[in-house]
Every structure is written in C-alpha cells, then in structure tokens.
Design an enzyme around this catalytic site. Structure first.
Site, PDB file in Angstrom:
ATOM      1  N   PRO A  45       0.839  -1.199   0.000  1.00 43.58           N
ATOM      2  CA  PRO A  45       0.000   0.000   0.000  1.00 43.58           C
ATOM      3  C   PRO A  45       0.876   1.251   0.000  1.00 43.58           C
ATOM      4  CG  PRO A  45      -0.681  -1.530   1.723  1.00 43.58           C
ATOM      5  CD  PRO A  45       0.634  -2.014   1.218  1.00 43.58           C
ATOM      6  N   LYS A  46       0.417   2.295  -0.688  1.00 44.65           N
ATOM      7  CA  LYS A  46       1.172   3.542  -0.755  1.00 44.65           C
ATOM      8  C   LYS A  46       0.698   4.489   0.342  1.00 44.65           C
ATOM      9  CE  LYS A  46       2.803   7.179  -3.776  1.00 44.65           C
ATOM     10  NZ  LYS A  46       2.825   8.138  -2.659  1.00 44.65           N
ATOM     11  N   PHE A  47       1.523   4.663   1.355  1.00 44.18           N
ATOM     12  CA  PHE A  47       1.216   5.567   2.456  1.00 44.18           C
ATOM     13  C   PHE A  47       1.663   6.979   2.072  1.00 44.18           C
ATOM     14  CE2 PHE A  47       0.937   1.510   4.365  1.00 44.18           C
ATOM     15  CZ  PHE A  47       0.206   1.630   5.531  1.00 44.18           C
ATOM     16  N   ASP A  48       0.741   7.937   2.155  1.00 46.06           N
ATOM     17  CA  ASP A  48       1.055   9.313   1.777  1.00 46.06           C
ATOM     18  C   ASP A  48       1.396  10.147   2.998  1.00 46.06           C
ATOM     19  OD1 ASP A  48       0.776   8.906  -0.913  1.00 46.06           O
ATOM     20  OD2 ASP A  48      -1.311   9.561  -1.001  1.00 46.06           O
ATOM     21  N   GLY A 193      -2.662   4.568  -2.992  1.00 44.49           N
ATOM     22  CA  GLY A 193      -2.554   3.648  -4.116  1.00 44.49           C
ATOM     23  C   GLY A 193      -1.758   2.425  -3.726  1.00 44.49           C
TER      24      GLY A 193
END
Length: 306
Positions: A45-48, A193
């Site tokens: 998972p893309k951590f923002d 994302g």
C-alpha cells in the site's frame, strides 16, 4: 497471499560490513496506469506522508529527506522511538505519516515536516507521527542495497519484529488480487494507491518501482518560483517530457519547503516557461509530485514536496 517473513534469514544475507553512506540516494517509483501482474511482483500500500530515511548510529538517530537534507528536528518523536528500539547500524526507508480521525492526513504530515525546531515538540503532541517502513538498507552496519527485494523484506521484518509503534513495516503481498483489494478498499483510509516491486530488484537511486495512484501523478523538478522568495506564490516545474510550466497557487506547507530550498540555493536569475511566463530560477534538487491530469495545460497542481 504472503505478508509475513519471506526469503532467507537475515543471517544468510549478511556479508562483509561496508556501511551505507549518508545521505542516501533514494530509490523512486514510476507512475503507471495499471498494476503489473505475474510471477515475481510484490505489492505494498502507498502511504502518503513525507519520505524519511532513518539511520540508527551508535550514538543517535538521524532522519533524512529524499533531497539529503537532515530533518531530524522535525521528527524528534520518531527519532526518539528509533533510538530506543533499533539496533545501531540500521538504515530504514519509509514514510513519516500522520493519522487524523482514522485517515492518513498528508497535510498534517506536511505541517510536521515543515516545522521549526521551536514548534516541533508542540506539533508532535498535536499530530503524533508514525513511521511506515518499506525497506531495510542496512543491518548492523552491513549494506543490503545490492540484495533482492525479498531478502531486504526479510531483513526488515526481522529488525522490526519486536519494535512497537510508531515504527512499523508496511504490509506486502505477492498476490495481485489482494493488492487490487487494497487499492479499492483502503482508499477510504487515505491510502494513496499501491506500489509494485520486483522480487529480484536491488535498491537503486532510480525509478526501480512502479506505483498506481487513485489520482494519476508524476514527479517534477522545481526550477523556479513566482513571488517573494520567503513565500513563493507559484513554482515553475520541469515535467518528465521536458516542458516547463507554472503551478497553481502553492499551499502554505509547500511554500515553506520551497522557501527553505530557495534560501539555501541562493539568488536566481530571470527565466520564462515554454508558454512565456516569467519566473526566478532556483537551485536543483527539489522534487514535487504533481497531478498528471493537469499537465496538458499551462499550469499543474502540486500535491506535495518529495
């Protein structure tokens, strides 16, 4: 689905201690429209938040931005946690994030990252940070960057096995169907994302990964600014296709980061974008993430400083 320990044990990975030179030249991800699929792909998972490299030395912890700038003062709570829990000679790569009401809050992370040492402690209490770690670059002073992703992943899970929050490894899977579920269902929690990585890929200062975002974005280099240097109103960026365009209005948190970079790079000169719009140049090395959907116009929207 495989999320736990993968690859050989760390003891089988380690070779001759060589160390990792600080600051680290970080690996990057290329924006793509669809997740790659097939054998050999892993997904996270893309951590923002804000990119952060953490180096646990013998004496202390140093935090580094992608540009190489030392940012320990803005993330003292994470540095204290790292000093208490990590073995000396450990170098990690990940994202400093802030949760607000059960969602990732990139704006709050920007506020934290742009804080002065005087404000850092108060902001740490207001916006406590977490370190979402996705890579292990060194263990006990041994450089792992040449090792495959799955071996570095194994090292990461071993190093963080008994480490409590706020430092935690991101989930990972080699099942593209699970990754697609993450992409759809974790969006409500602010996950931006999914990032795809080859199982065999080493860690390199290049676009070695691929990312799919809910809003398609691209990385761009800041080449100048409009307005006063202490509070730029718009920035000129160079897009991957070579075009230079101006941004829309710059939010306060991004403007603060720009102002620091402009001050460090020194006086610029007058220049113009491809559309003939005037701006003042600034030094190289500052990257931002922009919304790709606006790139066909004469302006772009800056999401965050990378």
């Amino acid at each position: 689905m495989t999320i736990g320990l993968v690859g050989p044990a760390v003891s089988a990975v380690l070779g001759k201690p060589e160390g990792v030179e600080i600051p680290v030249a970080v690996a990057l991800a290329e924006s793509v429209a669809n997740l790659p699929a097939g054998p050999g792909w892993w997904y996270e998972p893309k951590f923002d938040g804000l990119r952060l490299v953490m180096h646990r030395t013998q004496e202390t912890v140093k935090c580094q931005a992608p540009s190489g700038r030392t940012i320990t003062g803005a993330w003292v709570d994470l540095a204290v946690a790292g000093q208490a829990a990590l073995r000396p000679g450990t170098v990690l790569d990940g994202e400093a994030v802030v949760w607000t009401d059960g969602r990732l809050d990139p704006s709050a992370a920007q506020v934290r990252g742009n804080s002065t040492p005087r404000r850092a402690s108060a902001l740490a209490a207001e916006y406590p940070a977490y370190y979402a770690v996705w890579d292990c670059l060194a263990v006990d002073g041994v450089d792992l960057r040449d090792r495959p992703y799955v071996e570095r992943r194994a090292a990461l899970l071993e190093v963080l096995a008994d480490v409590p929050p706020p430092i935690q490894p991101v989930p990972a899977t080699d099942d593209v169907d699970v990754a697609l579920v993450w992409f759809e269902q974790l969006r409500r929690q602010g996950i931006g994302g999914v990032v795809a990585k080859r199982a065999t890929s080493p860690y390199r200062p290049a676009r070695v990964w691929q990312k799919v975002r809910h809003s398609v974005t691209m990385d761009a280099e800041v080449v100048g600014y409009v307005g006063p240097a202490v509070q730029p109103q718009r920035v000129a960026v160079r897009l991957p296709d070579g075009r230079s365009v101006l941004s829309q209005a710059v939010i306060a948190q991004v403007a603060a980061e720009m102002a620091r970079h402009i001050t460090e790079s020194g006086p610029g000169r007058r220049a113009r974008t491809d559309a003939g719009e005037a701006y003042t140049t600034t030094g190289q090395g500052l990257m931002v993430e922009v919304v790709a959907g606006t790139a066909r116009h004469s302006t772009v929207a800056v999401i965050c400083v990378r």
